[in-house]
Motif scaffolding. Structure first.
Motif, PDB file in Angstrom:
ATOM      1  N   TRP A 190      -0.319   3.923  -9.200  1.00  0.00           N
ATOM      2  CA  TRP A 190      -0.763   5.231  -9.681  1.00  0.00           C
ATOM      3  C   TRP A 190      -0.179   6.375  -8.858  1.00  0.00           C
ATOM      4  O   TRP A 190      -0.370   7.532  -9.201  1.00  0.00           O
ATOM      5  N   MET A 191       0.509   6.047  -7.771  1.00  0.00           N
ATOM      6  CA  MET A 191       1.133   7.092  -6.963  1.00  0.00           C
ATOM      7  C   MET A 191       2.542   7.398  -7.442  1.00  0.00           C
ATOM      8  O   MET A 191       3.114   8.416  -7.101  1.00  0.00           O
TER       9      MET A 191
ATOM     10  N   LEU B 293       0.820  -1.227   0.000  1.00  0.00           N
ATOM     11  CA  LEU B 293       0.000   0.000   0.000  1.00  0.00           C
ATOM     12  C   LEU B 293       0.846   1.266   0.000  1.00  0.00           C
ATOM     13  O   LEU B 293       0.335   2.355  -0.253  1.00  0.00           O
ATOM     14  N   ASP B 294       2.120   1.122   0.291  1.00  0.00           N
ATOM     15  CA  ASP B 294       3.000   2.298   0.242  1.00  0.00           C
ATOM     16  C   ASP B 294       3.580   2.523  -1.147  1.00  0.00           C
ATOM     17  O   ASP B 294       4.254   3.520  -1.395  1.00  0.00           O
ATOM     18  N   LYS B 295       3.351   1.573  -2.046  1.00  0.00           N
ATOM     19  CA  LYS B 295       3.894   1.708  -3.410  1.00  0.00           C
ATOM     20  C   LYS B 295       2.818   1.401  -4.436  1.00  0.00           C
ATOM     21  O   LYS B 295       2.947   0.458  -5.228  1.00  0.00           O
ATOM     22  N   LEU B 296       1.764   2.177  -4.430  1.00  0.00           N
ATOM     23  CA  LEU B 296       0.687   1.936  -5.391  1.00  0.00           C
ATOM     24  C   LEU B 296       1.084   2.501  -6.749  1.00  0.00           C
ATOM     25  O   LEU B 296       1.639   3.600  -6.834  1.00  0.00           O
TER      26      LEU B 296
END
Lengths: 325, 325
Positions: B322-323, B317-320
């Motif tokens: 779209w981020m 969740l820290d490397k999505l």
């Protein structure tokens, strides 16, 4: 004497919940209930997550909105419905009105996210913009109602809405049998009131917990002081929980809630992220508050069968709270 | 003659699927099937999402792992199981072994995410680190097996694993009745092979689609050329789908798959994000590939009842994706 009797009269009854359930069934999902052995081990409780984040329009609020919309006479319905909400209630009312094929006007601050406005329009709602102030909202809303004669559906203080929200715990009891406790987030108190309405009738020994952000603890203060406490503009990541109780929700909260539990902003974000990681479900900050309070107060829940209402999943994936740290 | 007969003999039969389902039922979840009117409108198909992202250990792979582990004799089980996997199979085998209370060694590149290693240990698996190369992995793994006599459970080429994965489409058919098509992601082909095994027996007219990243299209190339094509180190965000077919999965893929469909990296990320937004479920990049291919090829699926296997939800969740744009 009349006044006192009226004050004590329930705004809605369990018969209203039964009628609501029959009325809205074609338009809502019977949402699944998920369990997590990870969270059961972590808390020592048996947790049952009622996934209203999978509900139509992404939140439980569609239950109350559908009950209000589909309960209108044809004559009322022809004039449409209206509300003010930049959040899930505006989406839900747009959805419900769209399903009935009637007009729906939602007064929304012009500063609200474009994605929310687009979603309301996608369901058939008409977005009417106001300035981001209470006075502007009230003026614009009064004008909308005066022009159209639309039926006002309040996000939570409306007895039809409370009865609609009561269908959620009815489904939980049907699917799960006995529960020792149910916990839901509290903002204006629509879901908690519906839960009180249903459980006080069909399972009066089930404890009812309301979970609230410390940063917007007006329901907690109300519960402890015995009268409605309202804040002007609390700041919390749980943006669905900023609004105060009103007389119809206070009726139920003051009579049937076991306790109001609080969680800090950090605890809310941590519970939210942990749920995404472990349960693979997208929940809003608001609906991570119950789990945050359970993790904070395990002694209250240990050994109990606990229903947890996951109220909604409408979140901006480009602005996740753990990414902005 | 014997050789030809052997080559054509199915590595596993539907009787193996039935036995697997009875064997693993106490240890797996019967995962819910979600629908989305949004995606139905978008595609013109009726899509049924089988949510194996809610499965124990977060992925369908626990079906095959449990079938292998709980099918061992007590004597075999005492020596434990072993595999090499930095992903969902390593997690799943650790979970299965933990439930049976037997040792499990997972050979993992030392460069694999610490969170994955911690999760394997959390289920009771023992992580044995190797260098991030095939030669090191093979050497370390051979040593582990030589020392312990542990039973090797391959991530997908093992008939016990294929039979276990076949229980997923069995559940879909039981819950949904007829389906015109089923689509699942393809990497090594374990899930697709299990799907072929089950459907060719109980619903031979149901089409079977395999969805694959363009950037790792070895199954597509294999399917089109009629023999196994393998790549050395394809680069795709769908990191569960990098591995090539092997003889046991090729047996099923070559015989029963209707077609292999491809999606680009951008299409995979877009489908992943859209699913999070609209269905409120956390899915890995790998399991967004089927939806990406449906959105790309609506004409194949329009008007059909389609089962979509959502294979897993283990994502950082820290490397999505779209981020990081």
């Amino acid at each position: 004497m009349d006044g006192i009797t009226d004050a004590a009269k329930a705004p809605a009854t369990y018969e209203d919940v039964l009628a609501a359930h029959a009325r809205i069934k074609p338009y809502i999902l019977r949402t699944p209930i998920l369990t997590s052995s990870y969270f059961n081990q972590l808390t020592g409780a048996q947790l049952f997550f009622k996934c209203e984040n999978f509900q139509k329009a992404g939140a439980f609020k569609v239950r109350g909105a559908c009950n209000a919309v589909f309960g209108l006479t044809d004559e009322q319905a022809a004039k449409g419905v209206a509300t003010h909400s930049s959040g899930n209630h505006g989406l839900s009312l747009s959805y419900a009105a769209g399903r009935r094929g009637i007009p729906c006007k939602v007064v929304v601050p012009r500063t609200a996210p474009e994605a929310k406005k687009a979603a309301m329009r996608g369901y058939g709602g008409e977005v009417v913009e106001c300035e981001p102030s209470t006075s502007s909202r009230e003026a614009v809303f009064a004008e909308v109602v005066a022009q159209t004669g639309a039926e006002f559906v309040h996000p939570y203080n409306d007895p039809r809405v409370i009865a609609g929200q009561g269908t959620c715990s009815k489904e939980m009891m049907e699917d799960l049998g006995g529960l020792d406790a149910v916990i839901a987030p509290i903002g204006g108190g629509g879901m908690v009131s519906g839960t009180c309405l249903t459980l006080s009738e069909i399972s009066p020994t089930t404890e009812i917990y309301a979970a609230e952000p410390e940063a917007a603890d007006d329901a907690y203060q109300s519960f402890k002081s015995g009268h409605i406490v309202a804040y002007d503009a609390p700041v919390t990541i749980a943006d669905g929980l900023k609004v105060p109780l009103k007389e119809n929700t206070w009726h139920f909260v003051s009579r049937y809630v076991t306790d109001v539990l609080l969680a800090s902003e950090e605890e809310i974000v941590a519970a939210m992220k942990l749920t995404w990681e472990r349960m693979k479900i997208v929940m809003e900050p608001s609906c991570a508050v119950p789990l945050a309070t359970i993790l904070k107060n395990p002694e209250i829940f240990r050994g109990k069968r606990v229903g947890v209402v996951v109220t909604g999943g409408n979140v901006d994936l480009d602005k996740l709270p753990w990414m902005t740290k």
